[in-house]
Design an enzyme around this catalytic site. Structure first.
Site, PDB file in Angstrom:
ATOM      1  N   GLU A  80       0.812  -1.218   0.000  1.00 56.45           N
ATOM      2  CA  GLU A  80       0.000   0.000   0.000  1.00 56.45           C
ATOM      3  C   GLU A  80       0.849   1.273   0.000  1.00 56.45           C
ATOM      4  OE1 GLU A  80      -2.817  -0.627  -0.770  1.00 56.45           O
ATOM      5  OE2 GLU A  80      -3.932  -1.964   0.559  1.00 56.45           O
ATOM      6  N   HIS A  99      -2.999   2.625   8.369  1.00 53.41           N
ATOM      7  CA  HIS A  99      -4.026   1.863   7.660  1.00 53.41           C
ATOM      8  C   HIS A  99      -4.252   0.547   8.397  1.00 53.41           C
ATOM      9  CE1 HIS A  99      -6.190  -0.484   4.762  1.00 53.41           C
ATOM     10  NE2 HIS A  99      -5.155  -1.254   4.475  1.00 53.41           N
ATOM     11  N   HIS A 101      -7.484  -2.828   9.248  1.00 53.06           N
ATOM     12  CA  HIS A 101      -8.715  -3.519   8.890  1.00 53.06           C
ATOM     13  C   HIS A 101      -9.567  -3.763  10.139  1.00 53.06           C
ATOM     14  CE1 HIS A 101      -6.696  -5.467   5.068  1.00 53.06           C
ATOM     15  NE2 HIS A 101      -6.705  -4.147   5.036  1.00 53.06           N
ATOM     16  N   TYR A 120     -20.844  13.540  17.675  1.00 52.45           N
ATOM     17  CA  TYR A 120     -20.049  14.757  17.445  1.00 52.45           C
ATOM     18  C   TYR A 120     -18.593  14.471  17.121  1.00 52.45           C
ATOM     19  CZ  TYR A 120     -17.741  14.718  22.050  1.00 52.45           C
ATOM     20  OH  TYR A 120     -16.957  14.396  23.131  1.00 52.45           O
ATOM     21  N   HIS A 162     -12.747  -3.040   2.225  1.00 55.68           N
ATOM     22  CA  HIS A 162     -11.316  -3.107   2.546  1.00 55.68           C
ATOM     23  C   HIS A 162     -11.059  -2.786   4.019  1.00 55.68           C
ATOM     24  CE1 HIS A 162      -6.993  -2.175   0.941  1.00 55.68           C
ATOM     25  NE2 HIS A 162      -6.957  -2.580   2.194  1.00 55.68           N
ATOM     26  N   TYR A 215      -9.503  23.345  21.225  1.00 60.61           N
ATOM     27  CA  TYR A 215      -9.191  22.218  22.101  1.00 60.61           C
ATOM     28  C   TYR A 215      -7.897  21.511  21.695  1.00 60.61           C
ATOM     29  CZ  TYR A 215     -10.233  18.044  24.917  1.00 60.61           C
ATOM     30  OH  TYR A 215     -10.205  17.027  25.824  1.00 60.61           O
TER      31      TYR A 215
END
Length: 220
Positions: A80, A99, A101, A120, A162, A215
């Protein structure tokens, strides 16, 4: 923003620790996820097909951000690498890409559903939704293009059939976002099982985004 990182054993170990943490937290399984950090005009990225508990710092791959060829003597980078490279190039204030899964993110991705403003904390990903990137086979240029589109003005997205991807101004922030994204996905899936969740309005999310600016939750 200049990357806070330099290539060193400690940073390479931090990448490994992030991978191990994802598996421990149940955010990822096996070697299916990958992690990268920006170091100057290069990135450090996890190698392809190596079990995380077998990784050592020297196995983390150093690769230019503007080339498809790793530095000499390296292992093969994660399949990737293209979207890691593209996201780091397009999001100059982001210095880490994670990344994975996760199960609940994956469940929504399998059903081709984005996450609307059902909570939120959707705003932690940059807008009023966590978008869904269109499907393309893993490791492809098409997948990288799809992620670039979904990640415009966002810090994270789901990937159709994915998984999910997030960015952060630091590796710690990116890891926090991945955990938050899976928590958000779990809440959304659960809410769908008992009814139809109420969706916050755009103005309500804008208020949250403004609060996040103060924040310290806004980056990239």
């Amino acid at each position: 923003m200049k990357s806070p990182y330099s290539d060193c054993t400690e940073l390479r170990q931090a990448v490994i620790d992030a991978c191990l943490s994802m598996n421990t937290l149940g955010i990822n399984q096996g070697t299916s996820g990958n992690v990268s950090v920006r170091v100057g005009n290069k990135m450090l990225i996890t190698p392809s097909g190596v079990a995380y508990d077998q990784l050592t710092p020297e196995m983390i791959v150093s690769m230019p951000l503007t080339s498809d060829t790793p530095d000499p003597g390296q292992l093969k980078p994660s399949t990737e690498w293209r979207f890691h490279q593209s996201l780091l190039l397009s999001k100059l204030d982001s210095h880490a890409v994670v990344h994975a899964h996760p199960v609940y993110c994956g469940a929504l991705a399998m059903n081709r559903r984005e996450i609307p403003a059902c909570h939120y904390m959707v705003a932690a990903f940059g807008g009023n939704s966590v978008r869904l990137a269109d499907y393309a086979i893993f490791g492809s240029s098409a997948l990288s293009d799809n992620l670039d589109k979904a990640m415009q003005d966002r810090h994270g997205c789901l990937m159709a059939n994915h998984g999910s991807v997030v960015v952060g101004d630091t590796l710690e922030r990116a890891m926090w976002r991945m955990v938050e994204l899976e928590t958000l996905a779990k809440g959304y899936v659960t809410s769908l099982s008992i009814g139809e969740p109420h969706i916050l309005s755009n103005s309500e999310i804008e208020d949250v985004l403004a609060s996040f600016n103060n924040y310290g939750l806004k980056d990239a």
